[in-house]
Design a protein around this motif. Structure first.
Motif, mmCIF file in Angstrom:
data_model
loop_
_atom_site.group_PDB
_atom_site.id
_atom_site.type_symbol
_atom_site.label_atom_id
_atom_site.label_comp_id
_atom_site.label_asym_id
_atom_site.label_seq_id
_atom_site.Cartn_x
_atom_site.Cartn_y
_atom_site.Cartn_z
ATOM 1 N N CYS A 68 0.840 -1.188 0.000
ATOM 2 C CA CYS A 68 0.000 0.000 0.000
ATOM 3 C C CYS A 68 0.880 1.245 0.000
ATOM 4 N N PHE A 69 0.514 2.206 -0.826
ATOM 5 C CA PHE A 69 1.238 3.489 -0.856
ATOM 6 C C PHE A 69 0.284 4.600 -0.426
ATOM 7 N N ILE A 70 0.836 5.597 0.232
ATOM 8 C CA ILE A 70 0.049 6.783 0.537
ATOM 9 C C ILE A 70 0.350 7.824 -0.541
ATOM 10 N N LEU A 71 -0.696 8.254 -1.234
ATOM 11 C CA LEU A 71 -0.523 9.282 -2.247
ATOM 12 C C LEU A 71 -1.039 10.607 -1.711
ATOM 13 N N VAL A 72 -0.332 11.667 -2.063
ATOM 14 C CA VAL A 72 -0.711 12.989 -1.606
ATOM 15 C C VAL A 72 -0.899 13.901 -2.820
ATOM 16 N N ASP A 73 -1.906 14.736 -2.753
ATOM 17 C CA ASP A 73 -2.080 15.746 -3.789
ATOM 18 C C ASP A 73 -0.938 16.753 -3.637
ATOM 19 N N PRO A 74 -0.021 16.798 -4.614
ATOM 20 C CA PRO A 74 1.168 17.651 -4.443
ATOM 21 C C PRO A 74 0.818 19.125 -4.261
ATOM 22 N N ARG A 75 -0.358 19.521 -4.764
ATOM 23 C CA ARG A 75 -0.730 20.945 -4.669
ATOM 24 C C ARG A 75 -1.112 21.350 -3.258
ATOM 25 N N LEU A 76 -1.275 20.374 -2.397
ATOM 26 C CA LEU A 76 -1.541 20.676 -0.995
ATOM 27 C C LEU A 76 -0.400 21.520 -0.421
ATOM 28 N N THR A 77 0.826 21.118 -0.730
ATOM 29 C CA THR A 77 1.986 21.855 -0.245
ATOM 30 C C THR A 77 2.589 22.745 -1.323
ATOM 31 N N TYR A 78 2.467 22.318 -2.564
ATOM 32 C CA TYR A 78 3.085 23.059 -3.675
ATOM 33 C C TYR A 78 2.016 23.489 -4.667
ATOM 34 N N PRO A 79 1.318 24.581 -4.360
ATOM 35 C CA PRO A 79 0.180 24.990 -5.184
ATOM 36 C C PRO A 79 0.555 25.261 -6.642
ATOM 37 N N HIS A 80 1.839 25.527 -6.885
ATOM 38 C CA HIS A 80 2.248 25.853 -8.258
ATOM 39 C C HIS A 80 2.804 24.653 -9.012
ATOM 40 N N TYR A 81 2.682 23.486 -8.413
ATOM 41 C CA TYR A 81 3.212 22.275 -9.066
ATOM 42 C C TYR A 81 2.420 21.999 -10.344
ATOM 43 N N ALA A 82 3.049 22.170 -11.470
ATOM 44 C CA ALA A 82 2.368 21.940 -12.750
ATOM 45 C C ALA A 82 3.376 21.412 -13.755
ATOM 46 N N PRO A 83 3.777 20.162 -13.592
ATOM 47 C CA PRO A 83 4.804 19.632 -14.484
ATOM 48 C C PRO A 83 4.257 19.442 -15.902
ATOM 49 N N SER A 84 5.159 19.476 -16.849
ATOM 50 C CA SER A 84 4.715 19.222 -18.227
ATOM 51 C C SER A 84 5.451 18.004 -18.764
ATOM 52 N N LEU A 85 4.733 17.210 -19.527
ATOM 53 C CA LEU A 85 5.331 16.023 -20.113
ATOM 54 C C LEU A 85 5.842 16.362 -21.510
ATOM 55 N N SER A 86 6.827 15.618 -21.951
ATOM 56 C CA SER A 86 7.270 15.800 -23.335
ATOM 57 C C SER A 86 6.138 15.318 -24.243
ATOM 58 N N GLU A 87 6.114 15.841 -25.449
ATOM 59 C CA GLU A 87 5.067 15.469 -26.402
ATOM 60 C C GLU A 87 5.061 13.949 -26.621
ATOM 61 N N GLU B 59 7.266 0.539 2.728
ATOM 62 C CA GLU B 59 7.608 -0.078 4.011
ATOM 63 C C GLU B 59 7.165 0.750 5.206
ATOM 64 N N SER B 60 6.914 2.050 4.981
ATOM 65 C CA SER B 60 6.526 2.870 6.132
ATOM 66 C C SER B 60 5.026 2.764 6.346
ATOM 67 N N ARG B 61 4.657 2.164 7.440
ATOM 68 C CA ARG B 61 3.237 2.022 7.763
ATOM 69 C C ARG B 61 2.892 3.158 8.700
ATOM 70 N N THR B 62 2.043 4.024 8.208
ATOM 71 C CA THR B 62 1.770 5.229 8.966
ATOM 72 C C THR B 62 0.458 5.116 9.711
ATOM 73 N N ASP B 63 0.501 5.514 10.950
ATOM 74 C CA ASP B 63 -0.693 5.556 11.756
ATOM 75 C C ASP B 63 -1.656 6.582 11.166
ATOM 76 N N ARG B 64 -2.949 6.243 11.169
ATOM 77 C CA ARG B 64 -3.899 7.134 10.525
ATOM 78 C C ARG B 64 -4.018 8.481 11.253
ATOM 79 N N SER B 65 -3.783 8.456 12.561
ATOM 80 C CA SER B 65 -3.878 9.724 13.305
ATOM 81 C C SER B 65 -2.769 10.685 12.869
ATOM 82 N N VAL B 66 -1.635 10.110 12.484
ATOM 83 C CA VAL B 66 -0.527 10.944 11.988
ATOM 84 C C VAL B 66 -0.919 11.595 10.663
#
Lengths: 156, 92
Positions: A68-87, B59-66
């Motif tokens: 499982c990965f935690i994904l974050v909306d980059p604009r939360l911290t970096y509002p100007h994040y607007a990368p461009s891809l090559s054509e 590998e980093s399992r994060t607590d939901r409260s964090v």
């Protein structure tokens, strides 16, 4: 006569952080270009927690409960994040079903959460319509470990 | 670190059987050709680093409260950042 237009393919999966969850096939995200180092795992579901909001989502593997990965909306911290891809990259992704992808950053959140980082150089692109996804490495010069909480000036 | 200057079309040899040549230079981009034995792994450094960071992330399992804390704190900071648009231009 009853006619089913859609095959109903709900299934139960075990997740790392949410216990057992029922998912539908049409909600499954398929990576056309997998997460680097995790090439075996191409099918995921997106989960969120209403207490946390939609800027953080769980990218949970369908195949492996512990992955499982935690994904974050980059604009939360970096509002100007607007990368461009090559054509070339844009066309390649478009061919694979990513026409209008949303950019997410994979987060590394250590115990000392103030040191959390997000990867702005290699975002995860998810097309909400086709449910196709890809991790891409941008040509542009973005940091791989960008602080999730920017250091405030004067803060120790 | 050893630093060498090479011209277009020139090359250098590393160890046994690895040859790196300069194929093209345009602007700030350099095209590099590499011939190496099959068992030599060649990765763009950002790819290797991305793989490493992905592994740590998984590998980093994060607590939901964090996460809850983080979500709130980032939101607060973003509002602050928006007040100082010049500061928040974020391109390393």
């Amino acid at each position: 006569m009853l006619v089913f237009f859609f095959e109903v393919t709900d299934m139960e999966i075990m997740t790392r952080d949410f216990g057992q969850v029922t998912i539908s096939d049409e909600g499954t995200i398929r990576f056309v270009s997998p997460i680097y180092g995790f090439e075996k795992y191409t099918e995921y579901v997106l989960l969120s927690d209403t207490n946390i909001g939609e800027s953080f989502i769980w990218l949970q593997s369908v195949q492996e409960p512990d992955l499982c990965f935690i994904l974050v909306d980059p604009r939360l911290t970096y509002p100007h994040y607007a990368p461009s891809l090559s054509e070339e990259a844009r066309q390649d992704l478009s061919r694979k079903g990513l026409n209008n992808p949303v950019y997410w950053a994979i987060a590394v959140i250590p115990q000392e959460f103030r040191k959390s980082t997000i990867n702005l150089k290699s975002p995860v692109l998810i097309d909400p319509d086709s449910k196709k996804a890809a991790q891409v490495i941008l040509d542009e010069d973005y940091p791989i470990r960008a602080p999730l909480i920017p250091q405030e000036k004067g803060e120790g | 670190m050893l630093i060498l200057t090479r011209k277009l079309g020139q090359s250098l040899i590393i160890g046994d059987g690895i040859e790196v040549s300069i194929v093209d230079v345009s602007g700030d981009k350099v095209k590099v050709g590499i011939s190496a034995p099959k068992d030599v792994k060649i990765l763009r450094s950002e790819l290797a680093e991305t793989m490493e960071v992905n592994k740590i992330a998984a590998e980093s399992r994060t607590d939901r409260s964090v996460l809850e804390l983080l979500a709130n704190r980032s939101a607060i900071l973003q509002i602050k950042a928006d007040n100082h648009l010049d500061d928040s231009k974020e391109k390393k």
